[in-house]
Design a protein around this motif. Structure first.
Motif, PDB file in Angstrom:
ATOM      1  N   ASP A 293       0.827  -1.201   0.000  1.00 32.53           N
ATOM      2  CA  ASP A 293       0.000   0.000   0.000  1.00 32.53           C
ATOM      3  C   ASP A 293       0.866   1.258   0.000  1.00 32.53           C
ATOM      4  O   ASP A 293       0.600   2.210  -0.749  1.00 32.53           O
ATOM      5  CB  ASP A 293      -0.922  -0.010   1.219  1.00 32.53           C
ATOM      6  N   ARG A 294       1.905   1.271   0.821  1.00 30.72           N
ATOM      7  CA  ARG A 294       2.765   2.462   0.893  1.00 30.72           C
ATOM      8  C   ARG A 294       3.446   2.731  -0.446  1.00 30.72           C
ATOM      9  O   ARG A 294       3.548   3.883  -0.881  1.00 30.72           O
ATOM     10  CB  ARG A 294       3.818   2.279   1.996  1.00 30.72           C
ATOM     11  N   GLU A 295       3.888   1.664  -1.121  1.00 28.71           N
ATOM     12  CA  GLU A 295       4.557   1.849  -2.409  1.00 28.71           C
ATOM     13  C   GLU A 295       3.568   2.272  -3.490  1.00 28.71           C
ATOM     14  O   GLU A 295       3.890   3.129  -4.325  1.00 28.71           O
ATOM     15  CB  GLU A 295       5.268   0.561  -2.824  1.00 28.71           C
ATOM     16  N   ARG A 297       0.848   3.960  -3.007  1.00 31.04           N
ATOM     17  CA  ARG A 297       0.529   5.357  -2.726  1.00 31.04           C
ATOM     18  C   ARG A 297       1.657   6.274  -3.189  1.00 31.04           C
ATOM     19  O   ARG A 297       1.415   7.337  -3.760  1.00 31.04           O
ATOM     20  CB  ARG A 297       0.272   5.528  -1.229  1.00 31.04           C
ATOM     21  N   ARG A 298       2.892   5.877  -2.931  1.00 34.09           N
ATOM     22  CA  ARG A 298       4.029   6.702  -3.344  1.00 34.09           C
ATOM     23  C   ARG A 298       4.047   6.894  -4.854  1.00 34.09           C
ATOM     24  O   ARG A 298       4.257   8.009  -5.351  1.00 34.09           O
ATOM     25  CB  ARG A 298       5.332   6.058  -2.879  1.00 34.09           C
TER      26      ARG A 298
END
Length: 712
Positions: A293-295, A297-298
């Motif tokens: 998810d973090r990647e 989003r990035r």
């Protein structure tokens, strides 16, 4: 919670007309002196989100009270800049060249408006330099080495030292800029990567990737997390899902597509149609807070360059488990929409389910079925039934005020070494229109449902245009000899677009309109979509390649109470909206640049050949003609010296040129045949010339197809 503290501080600032320092702000917010650390972090977050601004040292205010705003600066070739202000009401502020201070393209800056609402301002502070390094070509001037930026909008060359690098003149290099305190100082930097000779295979695309700061690899923790998910739908995944596997579901995509977001089916009912829009349930695999998810989003979105795709998600998800391939089980989030015989939406329902797609169509295959009468062949009836509904939806959409803003698209086909083989114009035929209407209908229904349920989410918005811009566009239309009334009235704007049809000047005027409109972005408030004439519109149909759609899926799951409330804070959604709007803009620029570069390479290979092309004169200038090759979407110049062996004079009032010997007159809208005279890849410009002898024909490419339109 950090978001709650930030909102608390913003409320205090909004209630105070004068800027406050941190001590006074902490006291008025009812906080203790020990809280100043969290307060400092919250203030930075507010500034990053455009919700607060620092003025006069360490005092803070809301932007509206002091006329100062935060945003990212971009430059035009003329040196004039524009800043996309972030915050609750994003807008553009224009900055004259002499007021850009020491800002460089992509920097995060503070801009102060000349007067409230004027849309003009000056840069007063560079908050943060653009993270991505500069890419350019190594040149020499005097005894110094310099890097000439690839981006023609970058205002200066950069002085560098070769040091221990293996860079040579003409090589593409990546430069990390040194601090640049003022425009009076020399801009310098350090070469941090040597990409290779500018004409070497793959260097051109690598330069674009580095220049736009695009990722080329996934972090190990992300790929490991994706691999642990596996590659098959398990029985455990099916719990609580509706089973659509027995239905006649199909997909329509470009022939070279690998990530299939959507599948559809239409059934007739006694009182109209029922449309099933099945969208890959990416949210089932990509959970909030995970490395995946973090990647995602990035990155914000996938990027489709001319020679490759840089996906938002690892390949085993984007092209595998989340891709709605035929003849395999796939998890979906489905919009079930019922329409009356006239194509009016009667009711909508949403469900998580599982499908087993029966057939994958390329656009050309689907169009071939639609061109024939419905028969007993597999899927012929299904395809015609789907088009019957899509045609109704399309007619109702334009009757409701939607603007036809589609521009011709050209696909570049490359060989294994990345060299352009051919260009093919995309025909936006009924197969494309069918999928487009179904995706628009699903997006509209989801946005409306989330708005009615008051569930926080991210909407796709397209703000109303500036009336002054439309008045300027009206004058452009009239300069081509067309009548135009008050274009702030949507019906009049539609009439102008409809009258253009396939006229020679239509492309120029459509491009002119797009430049007069604001750019679609993401916002946490449904302020409407001007181009589509929609009030509550959200992106739901492409979660494999857009993070916004993944957020919308999570919001929809909360609305259906099949996922816990996400607790998304308005400030967090605002920051996320700004971020993914920026990643989308960056991706679009990179995609456009990569395609344009390959087009220019295609025409460079035709310098000196007798091959002719049909061009339309878009404008007449003092130096010559501006023309466009409509089949290829390429514009260029014809200097007067390249026009048919005559001396041409420019008529300022009529905006025409006339040959002194032949009395030949040339004006905007005329079609002429041209050959390629010169291509400058550095400046990304092409010069054409009239052929030495009149051409009996011109090159026309066969129709082709390309990926679905993704940005509406």
């Amino acid at each position: 919670m950090p978001e709650e503290l930030a909102e608390r501080l913003r409320a205090v600032l909004a209630a105070t007309k004068s800027p406050l320092d941190k001590i006074a702000l902490t006291r008025r917010a009812g906080l203790k002196s020990d809280d100043r650390g969290p307060v400092r972090q919250a203030l930075k977050k507010l500034e990053d989100d455009g919700l607060a601004v620092r003025v006069s040292g360490e005092r803070w205010a809301v932007p509206e009270h002091v006329g100062s705003f935060v945003g990212v600066i971009n430059f035009r070739r003329s040196g004039v800049a524009w800043i996309r202000v972030v915050g609750p009401q994003p807008r553009d502020i224009v900055v004259p060249k002499e007021h850009t201070a020491n800002a460089l393209p992509g920097d995060n800056v503070v801009v102060r408006e000349s007067r409230p609402g004027s849309g003009l301002g000056r840069v007063v502070e560079v908050r943060e330099r653009k993270a991505a390094p500069l890419v350019g070509t190594l040149v020499v001037s005097g005894k110094q080495h310099w890097v000439q930026p690839d981006d023609a909008r970058f205002p200066l060359r950069v002085r560098v030292s070769l040091g221990q690098t293996k860079a040579r003149l003409g090589f593409k290099v990546v430069v990390q800029l040194a601090p640049w305190p003022s425009r009076q100082a020399v801009l310098s930097g350090e070469i941090v990567e040597v990409l290779g000779p500018a004409d070497a295979v793959g260097v051109d695309m690598l330069a674009i990737i580095r220049g736009h700061g695009l990722p080329t690899e996934f972090p190990l923790e992300v790929t490991a997390e994706a691999e642990r998910i596996g590659n098959k739908v398990s029985p455990r995944d099916l719990a609580g899902r509706e089973d659509f596997r027995g239905r006649e579901v199909f997909t329509i995509d470009p022939p070279d597509a690998r990530d299939f977001d959507d599948a559809v089916e239409v059934e007739t009912m006694r009182d109209g149609w029922r449309l099933f829009v099945h969208i890959a349930d990416v949210a089932h695999y990509v959970l909030p807070g995970t490395a995946l998810d973090r990647e995602a989003r990035r990155r914000g979105n996938s990027v489709y360059l001319a020679d490759r795709v840089i996906p938002m998600l690892p390949e085993n998800l984007s092209n595998g488990l989340s891709s709605l391939m035929p003849e395999v089980d796939r998890l979906v989030f489905t919009a079930i929409l019922d329409f009356d015989p006239e194509g009016r939406l009667k009711r909508s329902r949403f469900a998580r389910g599982v499908i087993h797609s029966k057939r994958r169509f390329a656009y050309a295959e689907a169009f071939a079925l639609l061109e024939r009468s419905a028969d007993a062949s597999p899927f012929s009836t299904h395809m015609h039934r789907a088009w019957d509904l899509a045609a109704k939806l399309r007619a109702r959409r334009f009757a409701g005020g939607s603007l036809d803003l589609d521009m011709p698209e050209v696909k570049v086909y490359l060989d294994a070494r990345g060299r352009p083989l051919r260009l093919e114009k995309v025909v936006h035929d009924r197969a494309h229109q069918l999928i487009e209407e179904f995706m628009l209908a699903a997006n509209d229904a989801v946005g409306q449902a989330l708005k009615n349920a008051s569930v926080p989410t991210i909407y796709r918005v397209h703000e109303d245009p500036d009336p002054e811009k439309l008045r300027e566009y009206r004058e452009l239309v009239r300069s081509y000899g067309h009548q135009a009334g008050d274009l702030t009235h949507r019906a009049e704007l539609q009439r102008v677009l409809n009258r253009l049809g396939d006229l020679p000047e239509a492309p120029a005027l459509r491009i002119g309109l797009l430049r007069s409109l604001k750019r679609a972005t993401y916002r946490p408030e449904p302020i409407g979509h001007y181009g589509l004439a929609k009030s509550n519109y959200a992106h739901f149909t492409s979660p494999i390649r857009r993070y916004a759609d993944l957020v919308v899926h999570r919001s929809l799951a909360q609305m259906l109470r099949i996922a816990p409330p996400g607790g998304a804070h308005s400030g967090a959604l605002n920051a996320l909206s700004n971020h993914i709007s920026e990643t989308e803009r960056n991706a679009a620029d990179a995609e456009r640049e990569s395609v344009k570069l390959k087009k220019l390479e295609f025409f460079r290979d035709r310098i000196g050949t007798p091959e002719t092309f049909e061009a339309v004169v878009m404008d007449v200038r003092e130096f010559g003609l501006i023309v466009e090759l409509l089949e290829f979407g390429v514009s260029g110049r014809i200097p007067f010296k390249n026009l048919g062996g005559d001396y041409y004079q420019f008529d300022t009032l009529q905006r025409t040129v006339r040959g002194k010997k032949t009395n030949r007159s040339i004006a905007a809208g005329q079609r002429i045949h041209v050959v390629v005279a010169e291509v400058d890849l550095g400046r990304q410009e092409v010069d054409f010339a009239e052929p030495a002898t009149p051409s009996k024909g011109h090159r026309k490419p066969p129709p082709g197809s390309a990926r679905k339109r993704r940005r509406r």
